[in-house]
Design a protein around this motif. Structure first.
Motif, mmCIF file in Angstrom:
data_model
loop_
_atom_site.group_PDB
_atom_site.id
_atom_site.type_symbol
_atom_site.label_atom_id
_atom_site.label_comp_id
_atom_site.label_asym_id
_atom_site.label_seq_id
_atom_site.Cartn_x
_atom_site.Cartn_y
_atom_site.Cartn_z
ATOM 1 N N SER A 115 0.848 -1.190 0.000
ATOM 2 C CA SER A 115 0.000 0.000 0.000
ATOM 3 C C SER A 115 0.885 1.242 0.000
ATOM 4 O O SER A 115 1.803 1.349 0.819
ATOM 5 C CB SER A 115 -0.912 0.003 1.245
ATOM 6 O OG SER A 115 -1.696 -1.166 1.288
ATOM 7 N N TRP A 159 -8.637 2.932 4.218
ATOM 8 C CA TRP A 159 -7.765 3.330 3.114
ATOM 9 C C TRP A 159 -7.030 4.643 3.386
ATOM 10 O O TRP A 159 -6.217 5.064 2.585
ATOM 11 C CB TRP A 159 -8.575 3.463 1.818
ATOM 12 C CG TRP A 159 -9.261 2.200 1.422
ATOM 13 C CD1 TRP A 159 -10.595 1.985 1.323
ATOM 14 C CD2 TRP A 159 -8.651 0.954 1.075
ATOM 15 N NE1 TRP A 159 -10.862 0.701 0.939
ATOM 16 C CE2 TRP A 159 -9.690 0.038 0.774
ATOM 17 C CE3 TRP A 159 -7.324 0.522 0.991
ATOM 18 C CZ2 TRP A 159 -9.435 -1.274 0.399
ATOM 19 C CZ3 TRP A 159 -7.082 -0.791 0.619
ATOM 20 C CH2 TRP A 159 -8.123 -1.669 0.321
ATOM 21 N N MET A 203 -4.437 5.304 0.461
ATOM 22 C CA MET A 203 -3.506 4.223 0.173
ATOM 23 C C MET A 203 -3.919 3.490 -1.104
ATOM 24 O O MET A 203 -5.039 2.989 -1.201
ATOM 25 C CB MET A 203 -3.446 3.237 1.343
ATOM 26 C CG MET A 203 -3.078 3.850 2.685
ATOM 27 S SD MET A 203 -1.447 4.613 2.729
ATOM 28 C CE MET A 203 -0.388 3.166 2.737
ATOM 29 N N VAL A 219 -3.313 0.308 -3.511
ATOM 30 C CA VAL A 219 -2.871 -1.058 -3.264
ATOM 31 C C VAL A 219 -2.308 -1.709 -4.529
ATOM 32 O O VAL A 219 -2.930 -1.667 -5.591
ATOM 33 C CB VAL A 219 -4.035 -1.913 -2.705
ATOM 34 C CG1 VAL A 219 -3.565 -3.344 -2.454
ATOM 35 C CG2 VAL A 219 -4.584 -1.298 -1.441
#
Length: 383
Positions: free
Chosen positions: A54, A364, A374, A376
């Motif tokens: 992340s 997130w 974030m 991913v």
């Protein structure tokens, strides 16, 4: 399972499993579900599983995570499931008071039940419910159709094999004609002694019928001759307790039992020199303050006793709380009780959306800057 049980502990069940995984894989006495549990728990959130990286889109903070095993027997993978399940069930339960019942079986049946788990666990559910249903229908007691949410557990706090069913039951029921909500009389639902006797009679009759039909696998050395007299010589006790004044309180109570596994990591004190020390419940205080030390192999073997058969449902719904009755009878009960139904804010949401609402945190959102999101990126298995 509380949130503290979901946090990283100094010693975890996975550490003990990893230490003995190689030897356990050679054990031919273990069933496929037990082998899978060993593999899953040992590798949960490690490099043996695929993971993801992340990266914050604002401050470039990076965080690498490995995937969970999601095995229902893993004590690190149940907290979120339990939280969401309890919240959703609030919208399914009827408002009002509830009773907590526990149906247990005598330990002389343990070997037979363990050898025939699928059949015997289902039998335990069925006869516990039929016994309660029969007494509740009696006009001398409740005189109404009850409902229940039932959860199977197979362990004691020392991990000894101890199959029993926890049942959450509304303090009332729907009259036979469906026109009245009948409240439980006084401070009990049905007489516990009568319920215990009816449960013993019904379970024994059903079990002996299975034995006579040859449907059960008999363990070596298990004596079926004279079994009925042996079972009737024991007093079977159904435990009963009022859980609180509201459905929410009752659910908080039941939530401790639903997705719990045989032992949580915060109960494991140490793992040294081939021995495991863990806390278990003091029967006088009800708190996990006493300690027990076992050989690690014995500890693992005890844990593996509680791996359920594949596809077996450990949570079941009965009567006016059953899915088949959810639409028609539930609306009728709500109208008669004249109380508002709780509407779950996470109904229909996915796990991440539900977690965001229940925790008040955005999963997130960047932990470093608190502003970025974030992003991913998957990472391959490095094992």
């Amino acid at each position: 399972m509380g949130q503290t049980e979901n946090k990283r502990q100094a010693v975890e069940l996975a550490d003990i499993m990893r230490a003995y995984a190689a030897g356990l894989k050679q054990n031919r006495n273990l069933c496929p579900e037990q082998h899978k549990a060993i593999e899953d728990i040992s590798s949960c959130r490690t490099s043996k599983r695929k993971g993801h990286l992340s990266v914050c889109n604002k401050c470039a903070y990076r965080e690498q995570s490995y995937n969970s095993c999601r095995n229902r027997h893993c004590n690190k993978c149940q907290y979120q499931k339990q939280t969401i399940w309890v919240e959703n069930l609030k919208g399914r339960l009827l408002p009002g008071k509830y009773f907590h019942l526990v149906f247990t079986l005598p330990d002389c049946l343990n070997r037979l039940i363990y050898r025939n788990q699928q059949l015997c666990y289902s039998l335990l559910f069925a006869q516990a419910w039929s016994s309660l249903q029969a007494l509740c229908a009696n006009p001398r007691f409740l005189g109404a159709q009850p409902g229940a949410v039932a959860v199977l557990h197979t362990w004691s706090s020392t991990l000894v094999y101890h199959p029993h069913v926890h049942m959450l039951v509304p303090a009332g029921g729907l009259s036979e004609d469906g026109m009245e909500w009948v409240k439980a009389k006084n401070k009990f639902l049905v007489p516990v002694k009568a319920l215990s006797r009816v449960f013993r009679a019904r379970f024994c009759e059903a079990l002996l019928k299975l034995l006579r039909s040859g449907s059960l696998n008999i363990p070596e050395g298990f004596q079926t001759e004279g079994l009925k007299q042996k079972l009737y010589a024991k007093n079977w006790v159904v435990y009963a307790k009022k859980t609180g004044k509201t459905a929410s309180r009752a659910l908080e109570y039941l939530g401790r039992y639903t997705h719990r596994v045989a032992i949580s990591n915060n109960r494991i004190c140490s793992f040294n020199q081939g021995k495991v020390c863990f806390r278990y419940k003091d029967s006088k205080t009800g708190r996990y303050t006493r300690e027990m030390e076992l050989e690690a192999e014995t500890f693992v073997k005890r844990f593996l006793l509680h791996i359920l058969p594949s596809g077996f449902y450990k949570i079941r719904y009965f009567g006016i709380l059953a899915s088949a009755n959810a639409a028609a009878q539930k609306e009728q009960c709500l109208a008669l009780i004249d109380k508002d139904q709780y509407l779950s804010p996470v109904e229909g949401l996915n796990a991440y959306q539900a977690f965001q609402i229940l925790s008040g945190k955005d999963p997130w959102r960047c932990k470093q800057c608190g502003e970025g999101i974030m992003k991913v990126y998957p990472i391959s298995n490095s094992a």
